[in-house]
Scaffold this motif. Structure first.
Motif, PDB file in Angstrom:
ATOM      1  N   ALA A 257      42.507  16.645  38.313  1.00  0.00           N
ATOM      2  CA  ALA A 257      42.489  18.074  38.632  1.00  0.00           C
ATOM      3  C   ALA A 257      41.826  18.255  39.994  1.00  0.00           C
ATOM      4  O   ALA A 257      41.079  17.392  40.452  1.00  0.00           O
ATOM      5  CB  ALA A 257      41.734  18.865  37.582  1.00  0.00           C
ATOM      6  N   SER A 258      42.112  19.390  40.644  1.00  0.00           N
ATOM      7  CA  SER A 258      41.513  19.702  41.926  1.00  0.00           C
ATOM      8  C   SER A 258      41.174  21.190  41.974  1.00  0.00           C
ATOM      9  O   SER A 258      42.046  22.035  41.760  1.00  0.00           O
ATOM     10  CB  SER A 258      42.462  19.346  43.059  1.00  0.00           C
ATOM     11  N   LEU A 259      39.922  21.495  42.273  1.00  0.00           N
ATOM     12  CA  LEU A 259      39.464  22.881  42.382  1.00  0.00           C
ATOM     13  C   LEU A 259      39.370  23.331  43.834  1.00  0.00           C
ATOM     14  O   LEU A 259      38.901  24.429  44.102  1.00  0.00           O
ATOM     15  CB  LEU A 259      38.079  23.018  41.733  1.00  0.00           C
ATOM     16  N   ALA A 260      39.817  22.519  44.763  1.00  0.00           N
ATOM     17  CA  ALA A 260      39.577  22.741  46.195  1.00  0.00           C
ATOM     18  C   ALA A 260      40.055  24.114  46.678  1.00  0.00           C
ATOM     19  O   ALA A 260      39.320  24.808  47.373  1.00  0.00           O
ATOM     20  CB  ALA A 260      40.228  21.645  47.008  1.00  0.00           C
ATOM     21  N   ASP A 261      41.261  24.519  46.357  1.00  0.00           N
ATOM     22  CA  ASP A 261      41.792  25.777  46.870  1.00  0.00           C
ATOM     23  C   ASP A 261      41.711  26.902  45.844  1.00  0.00           C
ATOM     24  O   ASP A 261      42.272  27.972  46.048  1.00  0.00           O
ATOM     25  CB  ASP A 261      43.260  25.594  47.275  1.00  0.00           C
ATOM     26  N   GLY A 262      41.049  26.666  44.736  1.00  0.00           N
ATOM     27  CA  GLY A 262      41.064  27.617  43.633  1.00  0.00           C
ATOM     28  C   GLY A 262      40.177  28.828  43.840  1.00  0.00           C
ATOM     29  O   GLY A 262      39.208  28.800  44.600  1.00  0.00           O
ATOM     30  N   PHE A 263      40.528  29.893  43.148  1.00  0.00           N
ATOM     31  CA  PHE A 263      39.723  31.105  43.107  1.00  0.00           C
ATOM     32  C   PHE A 263      40.065  31.834  41.816  1.00  0.00           C
ATOM     33  O   PHE A 263      41.038  31.507  41.146  1.00  0.00           O
ATOM     34  CB  PHE A 263      39.983  31.991  44.330  1.00  0.00           C
ATOM     35  N   ALA A 264      39.260  32.808  41.464  1.00  0.00           N
ATOM     36  CA  ALA A 264      39.523  33.608  40.273  1.00  0.00           C
ATOM     37  C   ALA A 264      39.608  35.064  40.698  1.00  0.00           C
ATOM     38  O   ALA A 264      38.995  35.480  41.686  1.00  0.00           O
ATOM     39  CB  ALA A 264      38.419  33.415  39.243  1.00  0.00           C
ATOM     40  N   GLN A 265      40.380  35.829  39.946  1.00  0.00           N
ATOM     41  CA  GLN A 265      40.473  37.258  40.237  1.00  0.00           C
ATOM     42  C   GLN A 265      40.661  38.033  38.948  1.00  0.00           C
ATOM     43  O   GLN A 265      41.086  37.487  37.941  1.00  0.00           O
ATOM     44  CB  GLN A 265      41.593  37.546  41.225  1.00  0.00           C
ATOM     45  N   VAL A 266      40.322  39.314  39.012  1.00  0.00           N
ATOM     46  CA  VAL A 266      40.417  40.184  37.851  1.00  0.00           C
ATOM     47  C   VAL A 266      41.696  40.996  37.960  1.00  0.00           C
ATOM     48  O   VAL A 266      41.947  41.638  38.984  1.00  0.00           O
ATOM     49  CB  VAL A 266      39.195  41.120  37.772  1.00  0.00           C
ATOM     50  N   LYS A 267      42.520  40.953  36.892  1.00  0.00           N
ATOM     51  CA  LYS A 267      43.743  41.750  36.809  1.00  0.00           C
ATOM     52  C   LYS A 267      43.779  42.394  35.429  1.00  0.00           C
ATOM     53  O   LYS A 267      43.709  41.684  34.424  1.00  0.00           O
ATOM     54  CB  LYS A 267      44.992  40.886  36.949  1.00  0.00           C
ATOM     55  N   ASP A 268      43.891  43.691  35.366  1.00  0.00           N
ATOM     56  CA  ASP A 268      44.026  44.418  34.102  1.00  0.00           C
ATOM     57  C   ASP A 268      42.930  44.037  33.105  1.00  0.00           C
ATOM     58  O   ASP A 268      43.194  43.731  31.943  1.00  0.00           O
ATOM     59  CB  ASP A 268      45.404  44.162  33.464  1.00  0.00           C
ATOM     60  N   ASP A 269      41.681  44.052  33.538  1.00  0.00           N
ATOM     61  CA  ASP A 269      40.522  43.725  32.693  1.00  0.00           C
ATOM     62  C   ASP A 269      40.589  42.322  32.099  1.00  0.00           C
ATOM     63  O   ASP A 269      40.064  42.067  31.016  1.00  0.00           O
ATOM     64  CB  ASP A 269      40.342  44.764  31.583  1.00  0.00           C
ATOM     65  N   GLU A 270      41.238  41.405  32.769  1.00  0.00           N
ATOM     66  CA  GLU A 270      41.269  39.995  32.393  1.00  0.00           C
ATOM     67  C   GLU A 270      40.976  39.183  33.644  1.00  0.00           C
ATOM     68  O   GLU A 270      41.315  39.583  34.755  1.00  0.00           O
ATOM     69  CB  GLU A 270      42.647  39.603  31.846  1.00  0.00           C
TER      70      GLU A 270
END
Length: 155
Positions: free
Chosen positions: A45-58
């Motif tokens: 696995a690679s987290l290098a370019d990853g990000f998280a975002q909130v969409k519709d309370d998820e």
């Protein structure tokens, strides 16, 4: 009773701690397909370019690369598909409130198995300026030199 116990690290995003000030961290579960779990168990696995975002309370994990399982068939997954994160409602509320502030983002810090279940550690982070990065590197180097000098002095 889980098959495994303890924590087995799969991937870590060392660059995130260099590029961002981590203000708060959360542990979240992941909604995965079977072939993704098998690929993660192989340690890929690679987290290098990853990000998280909130969409519709998820909260969704975007752009994290989990390669296709080499023994998979037509049921294989897409390598960079969005993955839903499993968090408590209160935690999602806190994340939404904090990410509405300007300059804050969600970055994945580590991907691991905890008692046989895939977990991800995400952090609420603020980007560092270039001089912050230089200051941190100088501080780290000075700490290393002090430790080295103490180690040789005690011989």
């Amino acid at each position: 009773m889980p098959r495994e116990s303890g924590r087995k690290l799969i991937a870590q995003n060392k660059r995130a701690r260099h590029d961002y000030h981590i203000e708060d961290t959360y542990e979240a579960g992941l909604v995965l397909m079977g072939t993704e779990v098998k690929s993660l168990r192989a340690g890929r696995a690679s987290l290098a370019d990853g990000f998280a975002q909130v969409k519709d309370d998820e909260v969704w994990l975007m752009n994290v690369h989990i390669p296709e399982y080499h023994m998979g068939t037509w049921t294989n997954h897409a390598a960079r598909r969005p993955r839903k994160l499993l968090l408590h409602r209160k935690e999602i509320g806190k994340i939404i409130a904090k990410t509405k502030e300007s300059g804050l983002t969600l970055v994945p810090l580590a991907l691991y198995f905890k008692d046989g279940r895939a977990k991800i550690e995400i952090g609420i982070a603020r980007g560092k300026k270039t001089w912050d990065k230089r200051h941190d590197l100088a501080e780290k180097q000075a700490t290393r030199e002090m430790a080295r000098a103490l180690r040789y002095r005690n011989r």
